[in-house]
Every structure is written in structure tokens, then in C-alpha cells.
Design a protein around this motif. Structure first.
Motif, PDB file in Angstrom:
ATOM      1  N   ASP A 145       0.839  -1.201   0.000  1.00 11.49           N
ATOM      2  CA  ASP A 145       0.000   0.000   0.000  1.00 11.49           C
ATOM      3  C   ASP A 145       0.877   1.254   0.000  1.00 11.49           C
ATOM      4  OD1 ASP A 145      -2.120  -1.671   0.045  1.00 11.49           O
ATOM      5  OD2 ASP A 145      -2.476  -1.494   2.221  1.00 11.49           O
ATOM      6  N   PHE A 146       0.357   2.272  -0.597  1.00 17.01           N
ATOM      7  CA  PHE A 146       1.021   3.586  -0.708  1.00 17.01           C
ATOM      8  C   PHE A 146       2.284   3.551  -1.554  1.00 17.01           C
ATOM      9  CE2 PHE A 146      -1.565   3.739   3.139  1.00 17.01           C
ATOM     10  CZ  PHE A 146      -2.473   4.709   2.724  1.00 17.01           C
ATOM     11  N   GLU A 147       2.397   2.495  -2.340  1.00 19.36           N
ATOM     12  CA  GLU A 147       3.393   2.519  -3.406  1.00 19.36           C
ATOM     13  C   GLU A 147       2.648   2.929  -4.678  1.00 19.36           C
ATOM     14  OE1 GLU A 147       6.730  -0.702  -1.953  1.00 19.36           O
ATOM     15  OE2 GLU A 147       5.423  -1.222  -3.635  1.00 19.36           O
ATOM     16  N   ALA A 148       3.265   3.764  -5.444  1.00 23.06           N
ATOM     17  CA  ALA A 148       2.563   4.303  -6.618  1.00 23.06           C
ATOM     18  C   ALA A 148       3.352   4.035  -7.887  1.00 23.06           C
ATOM     19  CB  ALA A 148       2.356   5.810  -6.459  1.00 23.06           C
ATOM     20  N   VAL A 149       2.605   3.696  -8.927  1.00 21.88           N
ATOM     21  CA  VAL A 149       3.178   3.558 -10.278  1.00 21.88           C
ATOM     22  C   VAL A 149       2.602   4.697 -11.110  1.00 21.88           C
ATOM     23  CG1 VAL A 149       3.284   2.096 -12.333  1.00 21.88           C
ATOM     24  CG2 VAL A 149       3.389   1.061 -10.061  1.00 21.88           C
ATOM     25  N   LEU A 150       3.458   5.422 -11.800  1.00 21.56           N
ATOM     26  CA  LEU A 150       2.998   6.597 -12.541  1.00 21.56           C
ATOM     27  C   LEU A 150       2.834   6.274 -14.018  1.00 21.56           C
ATOM     28  CD1 LEU A 150       5.382   9.346 -11.079  1.00 21.56           C
ATOM     29  CD2 LEU A 150       3.213   8.539 -10.155  1.00 21.56           C
ATOM     30  N   GLY A 151       1.748   6.773 -14.592  1.00 21.67           N
ATOM     31  CA  GLY A 151       1.609   6.742 -16.050  1.00 21.67           C
ATOM     32  C   GLY A 151       2.687   7.633 -16.649  1.00 21.67           C
ATOM     33  N   SER A 152       3.029   7.390 -17.919  1.00 20.71           N
ATOM     34  CA  SER A 152       4.174   8.098 -18.519  1.00 20.71           C
ATOM     35  C   SER A 152       3.967   9.610 -18.507  1.00 20.71           C
ATOM     36  CB  SER A 152       4.387   7.612 -19.947  1.00 20.71           C
ATOM     37  OG  SER A 152       3.222   7.836 -20.708  1.00 20.71           O
ATOM     38  N   ARG A 153       2.756  10.051 -18.847  1.00 21.96           N
ATOM     39  CA  ARG A 153       2.512  11.488 -18.915  1.00 21.96           C
ATOM     40  C   ARG A 153       2.465  12.100 -17.518  1.00 21.96           C
ATOM     41  NH1 ARG A 153      -2.368  14.420 -22.296  1.00 21.96           N
ATOM     42  NH2 ARG A 153      -2.168  16.429 -21.250  1.00 21.96           N
ATOM     43  N   ALA A 154       1.869  11.339 -16.571  1.00 20.63           N
ATOM     44  CA  ALA A 154       1.799  11.830 -15.191  1.00 20.63           C
ATOM     45  C   ALA A 154       3.205  12.040 -14.650  1.00 20.63           C
ATOM     46  CB  ALA A 154       1.039  10.833 -14.329  1.00 20.63           C
ATOM     47  N   ALA A 155       4.110  11.086 -14.968  1.00 16.75           N
ATOM     48  CA  ALA A 155       5.488  11.212 -14.479  1.00 16.75           C
ATOM     49  C   ALA A 155       6.117  12.490 -15.001  1.00 16.75           C
ATOM     50  CB  ALA A 155       6.302   9.998 -14.918  1.00 16.75           C
ATOM     51  N   GLY A 189       7.378   2.869  -9.611  1.00 19.31           N
ATOM     52  CA  GLY A 189       7.468   2.479 -11.023  1.00 19.31           C
ATOM     53  C   GLY A 189       6.907   3.553 -11.940  1.00 19.31           C
ATOM     54  N   ILE A 190       7.367   3.528 -13.171  1.00 16.99           N
ATOM     55  CA  ILE A 190       6.856   4.451 -14.205  1.00 16.99           C
ATOM     56  C   ILE A 190       6.581   3.615 -15.453  1.00 16.99           C
ATOM     57  CG2 ILE A 190       7.422   6.415 -15.698  1.00 16.99           C
ATOM     58  CD1 ILE A 190       9.166   7.453 -13.323  1.00 16.99           C
ATOM     59  N   LEU A 191       5.412   3.878 -16.057  1.00 19.62           N
ATOM     60  CA  LEU A 191       4.983   3.051 -17.194  1.00 19.62           C
ATOM     61  C   LEU A 191       5.450   3.625 -18.529  1.00 19.62           C
ATOM     62  CD1 LEU A 191       1.266   2.324 -16.159  1.00 19.62           C
ATOM     63  CD2 LEU A 191       3.272   0.865 -15.815  1.00 19.62           C
ATOM     64  N   GLU A 192       5.465   2.729 -19.502  1.00 21.71           N
ATOM     65  CA  GLU A 192       5.670   3.159 -20.897  1.00 21.71           C
ATOM     66  C   GLU A 192       4.406   3.902 -21.352  1.00 21.71           C
ATOM     67  OE1 GLU A 192       8.202   2.667 -22.838  1.00 21.71           O
ATOM     68  OE2 GLU A 192       9.296   0.885 -22.179  1.00 21.71           O
ATOM     69  N   PRO A 193       4.501   4.775 -22.348  1.00 23.05           N
ATOM     70  CA  PRO A 193       3.276   5.410 -22.868  1.00 23.05           C
ATOM     71  C   PRO A 193       2.335   4.360 -23.469  1.00 23.05           C
ATOM     72  CG  PRO A 193       5.243   6.509 -23.709  1.00 23.05           C
ATOM     73  CD  PRO A 193       5.701   5.257 -23.040  1.00 23.05           C
ATOM     74  N   SER A 194       1.052   4.509 -23.187  1.00 23.46           N
ATOM     75  CA  SER A 194       0.053   3.599 -23.762  1.00 23.46           C
ATOM     76  C   SER A 194      -0.825   4.326 -24.775  1.00 23.46           C
ATOM     77  CB  SER A 194      -0.834   3.040 -22.642  1.00 23.46           C
ATOM     78  OG  SER A 194      -1.606   4.097 -22.070  1.00 23.46           O
ATOM     79  N   ASN A 195      -0.614   5.645 -24.890  1.00 28.16           N
ATOM     80  CA  ASN A 195      -1.443   6.485 -25.767  1.00 28.16           C
ATOM     81  C   ASN A 195      -2.916   6.397 -25.409  1.00 28.16           C
ATOM     82  OD1 ASN A 195       0.769   7.453 -27.315  1.00 28.16           O
ATOM     83  ND2 ASN A 195       0.798   5.480 -28.373  1.00 28.16           N
ATOM     84  N   THR A 196      -3.183   6.319 -24.136  1.00 29.83           N
ATOM     85  CA  THR A 196      -4.556   6.353 -23.633  1.00 29.83           C
ATOM     86  C   THR A 196      -4.605   7.398 -22.516  1.00 29.83           C
ATOM     87  OG1 THR A 196      -4.260   4.798 -21.830  1.00 29.83           O
ATOM     88  CG2 THR A 196      -4.702   3.839 -24.007  1.00 29.83           C
TER      89      THR A 196
END
Lengths: 411, 230
Positions: A145-155, A189-196
Motif C-alpha cells: 500500500d502507498f506505493e505508486a506507479v505513474l503513467g508516462s505522462r503523469a510522471a 514504477g513508471i509506465l511506458e506510454p500507452s497512448n490512452t
């Protein structure tokens, strides 16, 4: 024939202002149509692209199905409310559902929505054989809990890196500082762009969301990550049924039930596209009107210059140019003006659409890809050419019928 | 090519309704290579006669024969082609296209004739402009040229297709005597070289001695100063 085109081009060059005005009006007409069509197509494409990974059923509270889809898939507007977590538990066990993904929202960080979910979210794919739509670029998925993964744009927009921490704000939009929760998230973590639109989101466990709203539940969380079983509400559930028959069965059950509704994103977005199409039709009508004005401008310009050039036409005839030759010269001239106007209009139209899309994307989570209107272009060119030819017919007929002796005798 | 005018008349209806005959030629045969001067005051019908020979003005009666072909019996489109190929016409007012350069004006009949390959048009036109003495002005537009230079362009254009018949309406009117002599010399020599018919309409008395055959055009009728043709 090529020589006739050359003479037409020389005529255009010899009268730059008279040629430029109809060309610009034609360019405006085409630019308007291209902008409307390219943006409309971009919006549709963006929405389809956004909804691609999210399966075929969205389960959510009873209410406006379109709002449920817009909120769940495009992250637009407010959620309809919450549904009991038990629905998700039932679906996870249901053999008709290949995948069920719970979503819980309610907080944000600087406007980026924080989405509580399970690790199953990262198994979403556009098709069975496709790679995961939301893949890690750096770090790891949340494990506590309270670990966050960021979307590419959010990052990018939040300027957060792995190991950074942040405090969430309450609600769906960036609020005042004292509206922040006390909980502290750590970026893992940070994600690759998904274009969504989900590129703008921040992902965490369901409990993280629930806990900041009801801290007492947080004390000793008994649930393993990815197998949550708490009793709090969910905003919606994404479901990928195993087959078409199962999908319809599930939909039917929720339709007759009272706790929640199931909607087909494609169907709801189709309704949205219908609305969009109506708007496009109105703008297209304006486009046709401007195209008509462009045709009239070309006609007046060519007609005027043809009258002024009757002596030149007579000279061409006296040197052996046939009636057909002078007819063609005038037609080619209108075609030259039309084609250059249409070409300029396309550059301007796509340019404006691209600028609008760029500005729109900066303000919105929905992608707005502007693409060449490949399937519509041949039709547009034909319409443009037809309009140009129609505008040139009467002046060409005037040239065809020029009385050579009368015009050569005129002082 | 021989040219023959037979019972050729051109009549107009005057505003009062009377028929006015401005050209009336019973018979006139011109052999290939002949050079003829037509003299006449303004309004005597010189231009009307030239327009009829050039296939631009259908006669009220009679025929224009080119060898054994009646020119006006041809369909209009074919007449246009024959005109492009066979007739070089130097108009009194030159009638150059102002949106085109001197070179492009000379190219025009070559393009309508379509016998010479298009790749050779510009070179051929440039050669002609050099022959008439204005090769260096080939890129100039007519408005940038003097009256004499414009006339030379018009002559080069008329000669572009090596025509069998050359009609020149007041070719020296805008030139000084020396230039007029040069231009006429070129025109006559070129027609001689090509065995082409040259008919010049002019009231320039200095031209009289340059032609072995001349006629006066009065009230539409020709009266010959030499007895070769009637």
C-alpha cells in the motif's frame, strides 16, 4: 495539351492578384473542411485508441451508461458513485469472466487521478496475443500500500522520479493544500506510454485509496496485493468475458439486477460519435457554403480575366490555336487555381487541426491523433476538381466563342 | 504551294441596311515564291483581304484555293491547323501576347503546328530572334520592347513554321528607313529561301522598288501595276 497548361500557368502568373484571391478563398474552404474532418476523425480515433485495451464490459453503478464509460475509460467527468466490492469478488470467481479488474478513484495528485486497482490491471491487452497495454518502463509495480506507479505522462507532468514521495489531494481535481490527505505515497514504477488517458493516471492498491478515506481500515491490512477482499466500494469494474455468449449473459444479469449495470463501451461511444457526427454535419454545411463561395469567386475572376483577354484569345486563334485549345486553356487555368487553392487549403487545414489537437491534448487526457484523411481525400479532391471545372465552364465557353476578327479589329 | 482567289467578295450590311462590298476579286493566282506588294490607303480593305487569305474571315462569296484545296471547305479545326502550318501573318499591330516573353511568343505557332518536336521549340525560336536581330531580348516581355523590336518578334513568330504563305500588314510602318530596309530584306530573303509566297500590304512608297509585282487596292478591287496577274 502540356503547352495549353503552360499558357494557363502564364495567365495565372500574369495576374497575381486576380489569381491569388480565388486561390485563397478556395484554400479557406478546403482548410475549413479538412480541419473539421481531421479533428472529427482524430477525436474518434483517439477515443477508440483509448478504449482499446479496456475490454468489452464496464460494470458500474446504475445511471447514465455514457457517463460510466466516459469516466472509466476516458477519465472524463465524475463517477456515477460506487458499487459493492462483492460484485468484483463474484466476477473474479465467475468462469465466464476471463479477467475482472476493479477500479477505485477519489483522489488526485496535482490533477492526475489516483486509481486504486490490482496487479491484474497491468495484464490488460488490446488483444489476446498483444503485449500488455500498460508496461513498465522503469522500477516495479506496486507491492505494498502507498506505493505508486505513474503513467508516462503523469510522471512527466508531475516531475516525479522513482523514490520520490507525494501526498494525494482529495477529489478529482487539484485542490487546496490543506485538502491533502496525510498519507504519503512513494513512486516505485513508471509506465511506458500507452497512448490512452491512463498515461495521465497514478496507480496504487485499492487499500491505499480506501485507507486515506477511512484510516481505521488501514491498521493491519489482511489482504495480499492483487487479491484484495475488503468491503469498500469500487468506482467500476472492467470485465473481459471469455466469449460472446458469456458476455451477453453477464450483461443480461446486470441489466435485470439492481446493484449495478453493465455497459458495452463500444455501444456508448457509438452514441457519442453520433453526437459528434451531428456537429460535423453542421460544420460541413458551412464548409460547403464556403466552397460554393470559392467556386463563385473563381468563376468571377476567370470570367473577368477572360473578357479582358479576348484579344489574346483571338491572337491565339489567329496563330492556329483551335477553339478547343482556348477552351482548354481557360479550363486548365481554373483547374490550376483550384488545385493550388486545394493544396494550400490542405496544408492550412491539417496545420490548424494539428495545432488545435496539440493544444487540446495539453488540456485533456484523451489523445487526439491527427492523421491524413486517406479514405476521404480522393472524394475531396474530386469534389474540389468538380467545383473548379464547373466554375470554369462558362468562361471557357466565352473563350470558345470569341469572334477572332471582331477582337483583332478592336483598338 | 500556289494560292488562288476566285470570285472572292466580302460584304457587310451597313447600319442603314445597305450591303457594302469591301473586297471584290474576280481571279488572282499566285505562284509559289512570288512576292507581291499591295498598296492601299487606310480602309481600302487590305486587312480584310489578308484575313480572308489567312482563313480567319469567311468570304461572302468565292473561294481561297491552296493548291487544289478550297480553304473554307475545310472544317474549322483543320483550317486552324493549316493556318498554323502554312500561313505566317505579321499583323499591323504585331499582336503579341503580353504575358509571354518574346521567345515564348515565337514558340506559340510551333506548339500549335506540332510538327517540330517540343524539345527543339525554344532553340528554333531563339535562332529566329537572333536572325531578326533581337536574340538578346528573348526573355523580355513585349511591354519591355520598343515598337521596332516588337515588330521583329512578330516577324520571327510569323516565320517560325517556315510557312508557305507569308502575309505582312504594314511591316515597316513603325520603323525608321534603315530598320525598315533591314526587316524587309530579311523577310524577302527568307521567303525566297523557302520558296514561299510573300504578300505585303503597305503604303510605304520606299517599298515599291523592292517588289517586281505590286497592285493597288481601291474600293476592294485590285489594279495591277505590272501585268503578271489580273
Amino acid at each position: 495539351m502540356i503547352y495549353d497548361v503552360f499558357l494557363s500557368w502564364r495567365n495565372v502568373q500574369a495576374r497575381p492578384i486576380q489569381s491569388l484571391i480565388p486561390m485563397v478563398v478556395m484554400a479557406l474552404a478546403i482548410a475549413l473542411s479538412i480541419t473539421v474532418l481531421a479533428l472529427g476523425s482524430g477525436v474518434r480515433r483517439g477515443i477508440i485508441q483509448s478504449s482499446d485495451p479496456f475490454g468489452v464490459l464496464v460494470i458500474g453503478p446504475k445511471g447514465d451508461g455514457q457517463q460510466l464509460v466516459l469516466n472509466t475509460i476516458l477519465l472524463q467527468g465524475l463517477p456515477l458513485g460506487t458499487i459493492p466490492y462483492g460484485i468484483y469478488e463474484t466476477l473474479v470467481e465467475d468462469p465466464r469472466a476471463r479477467l475482472a479488474i476493479p477500479l477505485a478513484t477519489g483522489d488526485n495528485i496535482a490533477g492526475a487521478p489516483i486509481i486504486g486497482t490490482t496487479l491484474s490491471f497491468f495484464e490488460l491487452r488490446t488483444s489476446l496475443n498483444a503485449p500488455p497495454a500498460f508496461a513498465l518502463a522503469r522500477g516495479s509495480l506496486f507491492a505494498a500500500d502507498f506505493e505508486a506507479v505513474l503513467g508516462s505522462r503523469a510522471a512527466g507532468e508531475l516531475g516525479l522520479a522513482l523514490g520520490d514521495t507525494f501526498r494525494p489531494g482529495h477529489g478529482f481535481e487539484a485542490g487546496l493544500a490543506d485538502d491533502n490527505h496525510d498519507a504519503v505515497y512513494t513512486v516505485v514504477g513508471i509506465l511506458e506510454p500507452s497512448n490512452t488517458p491512463y498515461d495521465s493516471a497514478v496507480y496504487t492498491t485499492l487499500h491505499s485509496i480506501w485507507d486515506v478515506h477511512e484510516p481505521v481500515v488501514n491498521a493491519n491490512s489482511p489482504f495480499a496485493i492483487g487479491e484484495v477482499g475488503g468491503a469498500d466500494g469500487l468506482t467500476s469494474i472492467l470485465v473481459q468475458p471469455v466469449g460472446f455468449a458469456e458476455q451477453n449473459q453477464l450483461w443480461q444479469e446486470f441489466y435485470t439486477g439492481t446493484e449495478a449495470q453493465a455497459v458495452f463501451p463500444g455501444q456508448e461511444l457509438g452514441g457519442l460519435f453520433d453526437l459528434l457526427r451531428q456537429g460535423e454535419q453542421i460544420l460541413s454545411a458551412v464548409g460547403y457554403l464556403v466552397l460554393g463561395i470559392a467556386a463563385l469567386t473563381i468563376f468571377l475572376s476567370i470570367y473577368g480575366t477572360t473578357i479582358n483577354r479576348e484579344k489574346d484569345i483571338a491572337i491565339i486563334r489567329s496563330l492556329g490555336g483551335s477553339r478547343i485549345t482556348v477552351f482548354r486553356i481557360i479550363i486548365f487555368e481554373t483547374v490550376v487555381l483550384t488545385l493550388f487553392g486545394a493544396l494550400l487549403g490542405r496544408l492550412v487545414g491539417y496545420g490548424i487541426a494539428w495545432v488545435i489537437a496539440t493544444l487540446f491534448v495539453q488540456q485533456s487526457t484523451i489523445p487526439l491523433p491527427i492523421q491524413f484523411l486517406g479514405n476521404l481525400e480522393p472524394v475531396l479532391w474530386l469534389i474540389t476538381l468538380g467545383v473548379g471545372l464547373a466554375a470554369g465552364l462558362l468562361p471557357a465557353a466565352l473563350a470558345y466563342n470569341v469572334d477572332v476578327i471582331e477582337k483583332l479589329s478592336a483598338t | 504551294m500556289n494560292l488562288r482567289l476566285e470570285n472572292l467578295t466580302q460584304s457587310y450590311q451597313s447600319p442603314t441596311g445597305e450591303a457594302r462590298t469591301v473586297i471584290q476579286i474576280k481571279e488572282w493566282s499566285i505562284e509559289a515564291g512570288q512576292q507581291i506588294l499591295i498598296r492601299g490607303v487606310s480602309g481600302s480593305g487590305k486587312t480584310t483581304l489578308f484575313n480572308m487569305i489567312a482563313g480567319l474571315l469567311r468570304p461572302t462569296t468565292g473561294h481561297v484555293w491552296m493548291d487544289n484545296q478550297s480553304f473554307y471547305a475545310l472544317p474549322e479545326a483543320l483550317r486552324d491547323r493549316v493556318r498554323a502550318r502554312t500561313i505566317g501573318y505579321v499583323f499591323q499591330n504585331h499582336y503579341l501576347i503580353h504575358s509571354l516573353t518574346a521567345l515564348e511568343n515565337v514558340v506559340m505557332p510551333l506548339a500549335f503546328d506540332r510538327v517540330l518536336p517540343s524539345s527543339q521549340w525554344r532553340n528554333h525560336a531563339q535562332e529566329l530572334l537572333e536572325k531578326v536581330g533581337i536574340g538578346e531580348f528573348s526573355r523580355y516581355k513585349p511591354k519591355q520592347l520598343s515598337t521596332g523590336q516588337r515588330l521583329r518578334v512578330a516577324i520571327a513568330r510569323a516565320l517560325a513554321n517556315n510557312p508557305r504563305i507569308v502575309l505582312a500588314d504594314e511591316p515597316t510602318a513603325a520603323l525608321d528607313e534603315e530598320s525598315g530596309t533591314t526587316v524587309m530584306g530579311f523577310l524577302q530573303q527568307t521567303c525566297r529561301d523557302n520558296n514561299a509566297i510573300l504578300i505585303v500590304a503597305s503604303h510605304d512608297p520606299s517599298l515599291f522598288q523592292r517588289f517586281s509585282t505590286s497592285a493597288d487596292l481601291k474600293r476592294g478591287k485590285l489594279s495591277w501595276n505590272k501585268p503578271e496577274a489580273v
